[in-house]
Design a protein around this motif. Structure first.
Motif, PDB file in Angstrom:
ATOM      1  N   TYR A   1       0.821  -1.217   0.000  1.00 18.39           N
ATOM      2  CA  TYR A   1       0.000   0.000   0.000  1.00 18.39           C
ATOM      3  C   TYR A   1       0.852   1.262   0.000  1.00 18.39           C
ATOM      4  CZ  TYR A   1       0.855  -0.511   5.028  1.00 18.39           C
ATOM      5  OH  TYR A   1       1.442  -0.682   6.255  1.00 18.39           O
ATOM      6  N   SER A   2       2.110   1.160   0.442  1.00 16.55           N
ATOM      7  CA  SER A   2       2.963   2.351   0.447  1.00 16.55           C
ATOM      8  C   SER A   2       3.363   2.778  -0.956  1.00 16.55           C
ATOM      9  CB  SER A   2       4.225   2.099   1.285  1.00 16.55           C
ATOM     10  OG  SER A   2       5.095   1.183   0.642  1.00 16.55           O
ATOM     11  N   GLN A   3       3.196   1.863  -1.925  1.00  7.98           N
ATOM     12  CA  GLN A   3       3.556   2.173  -3.311  1.00  7.98           C
ATOM     13  C   GLN A   3       2.330   2.225  -4.228  1.00  7.98           C
ATOM     14  OE1 GLN A   3       6.785   2.953  -4.092  1.00  7.98           O
ATOM     15  NE2 GLN A   3       7.056   2.750  -1.869  1.00  7.98           N
ATOM     16  N   LEU A   4       1.149   2.202  -3.646  1.00 10.36           N
ATOM     17  CA  LEU A   4      -0.077   2.177  -4.438  1.00 10.36           C
ATOM     18  C   LEU A   4      -0.481   3.598  -4.814  1.00 10.36           C
ATOM     19  CD1 LEU A   4      -2.128  -0.005  -5.399  1.00 10.36           C
ATOM     20  CD2 LEU A   4      -3.486   0.549  -3.376  1.00 10.36           C
ATOM     21  N   ASP A   5      -0.619   3.855  -6.108  1.00 18.56           N
ATOM     22  CA  ASP A   5      -0.970   5.197  -6.573  1.00 18.56           C
ATOM     23  C   ASP A   5      -2.442   5.519  -6.332  1.00 18.56           C
ATOM     24  OD1 ASP A   5       1.601   5.808  -7.454  1.00 18.56           O
ATOM     25  OD2 ASP A   5       1.258   4.871  -9.389  1.00 18.56           O
ATOM     26  N   GLN A   6      -3.300   4.526  -6.501  1.00 15.12           N
ATOM     27  CA  GLN A   6      -4.724   4.728  -6.289  1.00 15.12           C
ATOM     28  C   GLN A   6      -5.385   3.382  -6.033  1.00 15.12           C
ATOM     29  OE1 GLN A   6      -6.299   6.463  -9.862  1.00 15.12           O
ATOM     30  NE2 GLN A   6      -5.779   4.728 -11.148  1.00 15.12           N
ATOM     31  N   LEU A   7      -6.502   3.414  -5.346  1.00 17.48           N
ATOM     32  CA  LEU A   7      -7.265   2.186  -5.162  1.00 17.48           C
ATOM     33  C   LEU A   7      -7.886   1.780  -6.490  1.00 17.48           C
ATOM     34  CD1 LEU A   7      -9.058   2.892  -1.756  1.00 17.48           C
ATOM     35  CD2 LEU A   7      -6.993   1.543  -2.155  1.00 17.48           C
ATOM     36  N   PRO A   8      -7.928   0.482  -6.787  1.00 15.09           N
ATOM     37  CA  PRO A   8      -8.495   0.052  -8.060  1.00 15.09           C
ATOM     38  C   PRO A   8      -9.971   0.414  -8.177  1.00 15.09           C
ATOM     39  CG  PRO A   8      -8.121  -1.837  -6.612  1.00 15.09           C
ATOM     40  CD  PRO A   8      -7.477  -0.661  -5.963  1.00 15.09           C
ATOM     41  N   ALA A   9     -10.396   0.688  -9.383  1.00 12.34           N
ATOM     42  CA  ALA A   9     -11.809   0.998  -9.618  1.00 12.34           C
ATOM     43  C   ALA A   9     -12.660  -0.224  -9.294  1.00 12.34           C
ATOM     44  CB  ALA A   9     -12.015   1.416 -11.070  1.00 12.34           C
ATOM     45  N   HIS A  10     -13.715   0.008  -8.529  1.00  6.34           N
ATOM     46  CA  HIS A  10     -14.612  -1.086  -8.160  1.00  6.34           C
ATOM     47  C   HIS A  10     -15.937  -0.477  -7.715  1.00  6.34           C
ATOM     48  CE1 HIS A  10     -16.317  -4.560  -6.057  1.00  6.34           C
ATOM     49  NE2 HIS A  10     -15.478  -5.303  -6.782  1.00  6.34           N
ATOM     50  N   PRO A  11     -17.062  -1.123  -8.044  1.00 10.75           N
ATOM     51  CA  PRO A  11     -18.373  -0.569  -7.654  1.00 10.75           C
ATOM     52  C   PRO A  11     -18.516  -0.306  -6.159  1.00 10.75           C
ATOM     53  CG  PRO A  11     -18.662  -2.333  -9.257  1.00 10.75           C
ATOM     54  CD  PRO A  11     -17.204  -2.319  -8.902  1.00 10.75           C
ATOM     55  N   LEU A  12     -17.876  -1.115  -5.315  1.00 15.92           N
ATOM     56  CA  LEU A  12     -18.002  -0.921  -3.867  1.00 15.92           C
ATOM     57  C   LEU A  12     -17.385   0.399  -3.406  1.00 15.92           C
ATOM     58  CD1 LEU A  12     -17.238  -4.485  -2.445  1.00 15.92           C
ATOM     59  CD2 LEU A  12     -19.450  -3.325  -2.548  1.00 15.92           C
ATOM     60  N   LEU A  13     -16.474   0.942  -4.207  1.00 15.85           N
ATOM     61  CA  LEU A  13     -15.782   2.176  -3.827  1.00 15.85           C
ATOM     62  C   LEU A  13     -16.367   3.423  -4.476  1.00 15.85           C
ATOM     63  CD1 LEU A  13     -12.143   0.790  -4.079  1.00 15.85           C
ATOM     64  CD2 LEU A  13     -13.243   1.581  -1.989  1.00 15.85           C
ATOM     65  N   GLU A  14     -17.293   3.237  -5.384  1.00 19.41           N
ATOM     66  CA  GLU A  14     -17.833   4.375  -6.128  1.00 19.41           C
ATOM     67  C   GLU A  14     -18.838   5.164  -5.294  1.00 19.41           C
ATOM     68  OE1 GLU A  14     -19.452   2.943  -9.778  1.00 19.41           O
ATOM     69  OE2 GLU A  14     -17.520   2.250 -10.571  1.00 19.41           O
TER      70      GLU A  14
END
Length: 323
Positions: free
Chosen positions: A132-145
C-alpha cells in the motif's frame, strides 16, 4: 473478492538488491510477511511480552461507538490488515457499506476475507493484495464508487517507516482516501527500555523465528543460499532515534548468493529486518500536520502505552504543498 496487486518478482529482486547495498544492509519490512511470516507475526501478538495488540484491541472495543460516530459514514479501508483481527468492533458499530482490507500477504488476506464474511455477512468485503505504500490509487470497483473513504491503520505499523518516509506515507494515504477522507491510526508510544526490548525479543523465541523466516523466504523466492543458523537475532532500543532496531547478526565472515549476486557479511555485521519508531502524542501530531492532516480526537489507554488518533485532512491546497 480479492484483487492481487502484489509486486512482481523482478520488482522484489530490485528492492532486495537496493537494500543489500545499503550500509547497514536493510530490506523492506513487508518482505517479512509471506504466509509463514504472517502466521509467526500473529503468534508474536499472543506472547505475554507483546502488549500492543491487546492494548489496542481493548481501546477499540471500549471506544467503538465513539469512534464510529467520529468517523461517520463511508467505506472502511484498512491498511496492512493482516488477519483483520482488530476491525470487528468498528464493523459492528460503524456498519459500513463495504470493508476493503489491504495487505501484502495474499494467502493471509484471503483467509481473513473468508472469516470476515462469515462473521459480518451484511458487510461486502473487497481484499486488495498490495504494497500500500507504493499504491498510486485504489483500483476501480463498484463498492468504492460514490462513497466516502475512511482509513483504518492499526498496529502502529507507521513505525516501520523512517519519520521522513512516514510523512510521505501519510501523504500517500491521504491521496488514496481522497478528498474528505479520514484516518484512524494506532501509534505505539515510548516506554521503559526493558519493556520495549522484551516485546520484540520474546522469551519463546517467536520474534527470532519471524526474523529468520525472512532468510527462508529469500532462499525460496530469490535463489538465495542463506544459512539461518549463521545469523542470530537482536532487538535493541535506540534512544537517539526513538526506535527499536531489529536485526539478524552474522556469526562470522561469510558470503551469500541472492538474486544472481554475491553479498559479503563481516563477523557481527547486521542485516536490519525492520525498525519500529515510537512517537509520543505531540511528536505524532507534528508528523501528521507535516503531511497535511490534523488530529481531531485522540484516545489512549490508562498507562499511556498506545494512542489512537482520528486524523482529518487539512485544507487541500495546504496539503498539496506539504506533500
Amino acid at each position: 473478492m480479492l484483487i492481487d496487486l502484489h509486486p512482481q518478482a523482478a520488482d522484489v529482486a530490485r528492492l532486495v538488491s537496493l537494500g543489500m547495498a545499503k550500509q547497514p544492509k536493510q530490506l523492506p519490512a513487508w518482505l517479512l510477511y509471506d504466509a509463514e511470516g504472517s502466521r509467526l507475526f500473529e503468534a508474536i501478538c499472543e506472547q505475554p511480552e507483546y502488549g500492543l495488540t491487546r492494548t489496542e484491541t481493548a481501546l477499540l472495543e471500549r471506544h467503538a461507538p465513539a469512534l464510529a460516530q467520529a468517523l461517520g459514514p463511508g467505506v472502511l479501508v484498512e491498511f496492512g490488515a493482516g488477519s483483520a483481527r482488530k476491525v470487528g468492533p468498528l464493523l459492528r458499530s460503524l456498519k459500513p457499506p463495504a470493508y476493503v482490507p489491504l495487505d501484502i500477504s495474499a494467502e493471509h488476506l484471503a483467509n481473513a476475507c473468508v472469516e470476515l464474511r462469515q462473521h459480518f455477512p451484511q458487510v461486502p468485503v473487497l481484499g486488495i493484495c498490495c504494497d500500500y505504500s507504493q499504491l498510486d490509487q485504489l483500483p476501480a470497483h463498484p463498492l468504492l464508487e460514490g462513497q466516502a473513504r475512511l482509513g483504518f491503520y492499526p498496529g502502529s505499523s507507521l513505525g516501520n517507516f523512517t519519520p521522513t518516509d512516514a510523512q510521505a506515507l501519510l501523504c500517500q494515504l491521504s491521496k488514496l482516501l481522497g478528498p474528505g477522507g479520514k484516518l484512524l491510526i494506532g501509534i505505539d508510544q515510548p516506554k521503559a527500555v526493558e519493556r520495549l526490548e522484551a516485546a520484540y525479543n520474546d522469551a519463546a523465541g517467536v520474534s527470532a523465528a519471524f526474523a529468520k523466516n525472512l532468510l527462508v523466504r529469500l532462499n525460496r523466492d530469490l535463489a538465495g543460499n542463506f544459512d539461518p543458523q549463521l545469523f542470530s537475532y537482536r532487538a535493541r532500543w535506540e534512544a537517539e532515534h526513538s526506535r527499536i532496531a531489529m536485526a539478524l547478526v552474522s556469526a562470522r565472515e561469510q558470503s551469500v548468493q541472492l538474486a544472481g549476486q554475491v553479498w559479503s557479511f563481516g563477523a557481527g555485521e547486521e542485516l536490519i529486518t525492520e525498525h519500529s519508531f515510537k512517537y509520543d502524542p505531540e511528536a505524532f501530531r507534528a508528523l501528521a500536520a507535516a503531511a497535511g492532516w490534523s488530529c481531531s480526537q485522540s484516545w489512549s489507554d490508562p498507562q499511556g502505552d498506545l494512542s489512537l488518533h482520528l486524523l482529518v485532512q487539512a485544507d487541500p491546497a495546504i496539503a498539496g504543498r506539504l506533500c
